[in-house]
Design a protein around this motif. Structure first.
Motif, PDB file in Angstrom:
ATOM      1  N   SER A  90      10.006 -17.548 -16.177  1.00 41.46           N
ATOM      2  CA  SER A  90       8.548 -17.503 -16.278  1.00 41.46           C
ATOM      3  C   SER A  90       7.956 -18.901 -16.195  1.00 41.46           C
ATOM      4  O   SER A  90       8.151 -19.720 -17.085  1.00 41.46           O
ATOM      5  N   ARG A  91       7.212 -19.163 -15.132  1.00 43.94           N
ATOM      6  CA  ARG A  91       6.617 -20.483 -14.939  1.00 43.94           C
ATOM      7  C   ARG A  91       5.194 -20.547 -15.478  1.00 43.94           C
ATOM      8  O   ARG A  91       4.740 -21.590 -15.916  1.00 43.94           O
ATOM      9  N   THR A  92       4.479 -19.440 -15.423  1.00 42.24           N
ATOM     10  CA  THR A  92       3.075 -19.433 -15.849  1.00 42.24           C
ATOM     11  C   THR A  92       2.758 -18.296 -16.813  1.00 42.24           C
ATOM     12  O   THR A  92       1.601 -18.122 -17.196  1.00 42.24           O
ATOM     13  N   GLY A  93       3.748 -17.516 -17.199  1.00 44.49           N
ATOM     14  CA  GLY A  93       3.480 -16.220 -17.806  1.00 44.49           C
ATOM     15  C   GLY A  93       3.306 -15.228 -16.675  1.00 44.49           C
ATOM     16  O   GLY A  93       2.843 -15.599 -15.588  1.00 44.49           O
ATOM     17  N   TYR A  94       3.704 -13.986 -16.873  1.00 44.44           N
ATOM     18  CA  TYR A  94       3.634 -13.031 -15.766  1.00 44.44           C
ATOM     19  C   TYR A  94       3.599 -11.599 -16.278  1.00 44.44           C
ATOM     20  O   TYR A  94       3.850 -11.319 -17.460  1.00 44.44           O
ATOM     21  N   ALA A  95       3.258 -10.702 -15.363  1.00 45.20           N
ATOM     22  CA  ALA A  95       3.291  -9.265 -15.638  1.00 45.20           C
ATOM     23  C   ALA A  95       3.852  -8.561 -14.411  1.00 45.20           C
ATOM     24  O   ALA A  95       3.580  -8.985 -13.276  1.00 45.20           O
ATOM     25  N   ASN A  96       4.627  -7.515 -14.635  1.00 42.33           N
ATOM     26  CA  ASN A  96       5.165  -6.761 -13.503  1.00 42.33           C
ATOM     27  C   ASN A  96       5.197  -5.277 -13.805  1.00 42.33           C
ATOM     28  O   ASN A  96       4.988  -4.843 -14.939  1.00 42.33           O
ATOM     29  N   ARG A  97       5.442  -4.509 -12.763  1.00 38.56           N
ATOM     30  CA  ARG A  97       5.750  -3.093 -12.865  1.00 38.56           C
ATOM     31  C   ARG A  97       7.188  -2.942 -12.363  1.00 38.56           C
ATOM     32  O   ARG A  97       7.533  -3.483 -11.313  1.00 38.56           O
ATOM     33  N   PHE A  98       8.027  -2.221 -13.090  1.00 34.01           N
ATOM     34  CA  PHE A  98       9.420  -2.092 -12.669  1.00 34.01           C
ATOM     35  C   PHE A  98       9.832  -0.622 -12.598  1.00 34.01           C
ATOM     36  O   PHE A  98       9.342   0.220 -13.351  1.00 34.01           O
ATOM     37  N   LEU A  99      10.712  -0.351 -11.650  1.00 34.51           N
ATOM     38  CA  LEU A  99      11.266   0.988 -11.459  1.00 34.51           C
ATOM     39  C   LEU A  99      12.787   0.886 -11.448  1.00 34.51           C
ATOM     40  O   LEU A  99      13.343  -0.017 -10.825  1.00 34.51           O
ATOM     41  N   GLN A 100      13.451   1.800 -12.116  1.00 34.66           N
ATOM     42  CA  GLN A 100      14.898   1.948 -12.005  1.00 34.66           C
ATOM     43  C   GLN A 100      15.149   3.171 -11.123  1.00 34.66           C
ATOM     44  O   GLN A 100      14.685   4.274 -11.439  1.00 34.66           O
TER      45      GLN A 100
END
Length: 262
Positions: A90-100
């Protein structure tokens, strides 16, 4: 029919059939969610027994995946095959959506692709995270599968094309926040002149003009399709004032905002 084949040919035929079946195995959603992290809060190296598909919504992230390292920004999609070690820095803080996703290791997906300016992939990822009805999840995953296989068949973007696409994603995400081109260039790790040159060559416009076009598009939609006061429209779309909004609307359409309301 194949019972009449010689044993060696029959074995080869059966092996080919098995391989074909694996190649065309329909993906199956195992899980979905949202992950957020503060600056410097890395996700340690790990691996899964299934595919992991990640859509980055916010921030700048360095992602070692196997022997390759990717830089992800909003609109980046990373696809990690089963049993592949990967991490997020994490360089700036982040958000994601993940799928398995359960799919054959050889499933024809790219390792990296980028969303379009309509946020098509973001829409599907968000729907898969929210949706609880299995039949709809199956349809959404089939759409995502098709779009990702299409992305894999498309010639890879050049670094300049990736840069411009990432900048356009930031414009769409943050046009209403008073976003400045200097901020965009800094987040993408390039000089403002370099960003300008890429836009001029690939879009025949400047980054500032592209950002203003996004603001104007959203402003016109509010003006034509809502009864919001112009002050509210200006605030929602990143204009400094009603006069600033009016000037841009009139330059683009030849009419003041009030004339565009039926």
């Amino acid at each position: 029919m194949h019972e009449s084949m010689p044993a060696s040919f029959r074995h080869t035929w059966e092996t080919m059939q098995e391989a074909t079946g694996l190649m065309h195995k329909s993906p199956r959603l195992l899980g979905a969610g949202v992950h957020t992290a503060a600056p410097g809060k890395d996700y340690p190296s790990h691996a899964h027994t299934s595919w992991e598909l990640v859509y980055y919504v916010r921030g700048r992230i360095t992602c070692p995946v196997g022997d390759t390292t990717y830089d992800a920004t909003p609109g980046t999609v990373l696809l990690t095959p089963p049993h592949t070690w990967h991490a997020e820095q994490s360089r700036t803080g982040y958000a994601n959506r993940f799928l398995q996703v359960d799919a054959a290791t050889t499933h024809p997906w790219p390792r990296l692709c980028y969303d379009d300016t309509d946020h098509t992939l973001r829409r599907v990822f968000d729907a898969l995270v929210r949706e609880t009805e299995n039949e709809l999840r199956v349809l959404l995953l089939a759409e995502l599968d098709l779009r990702l296989r299409r992305a894999a068949a498309t010639p890879p973007q050049t670094p300049a094309e990736q840069l411009v696409a990432q900048a356009e994603q930031l414009f769409e995400e943050r046009f209403a926040t008073g976003l400045r081109i200097a901020q965009v260039a800094d987040e993408l790790g390039i000089s403002q002149s370099g960003l300008r040159a890429a836009f001029t060559r690939l879009r025949n416009t400047s980054p500032q003009a592209a950002l203003q076009a996004v603001r104007l598009r959203h402003a016109l939609a509010h003006i034509r399709n809502s009864t919001l006061p112009l002050q509210a429209v200006a605030e929602l779309t990143g204009y400094h004032s009603v006069s600033h909004l009016t000037r841009h609307v009139k330059a683009a359409t030849g009419s003041p905002p009030g004339a565009l309301r039926g």
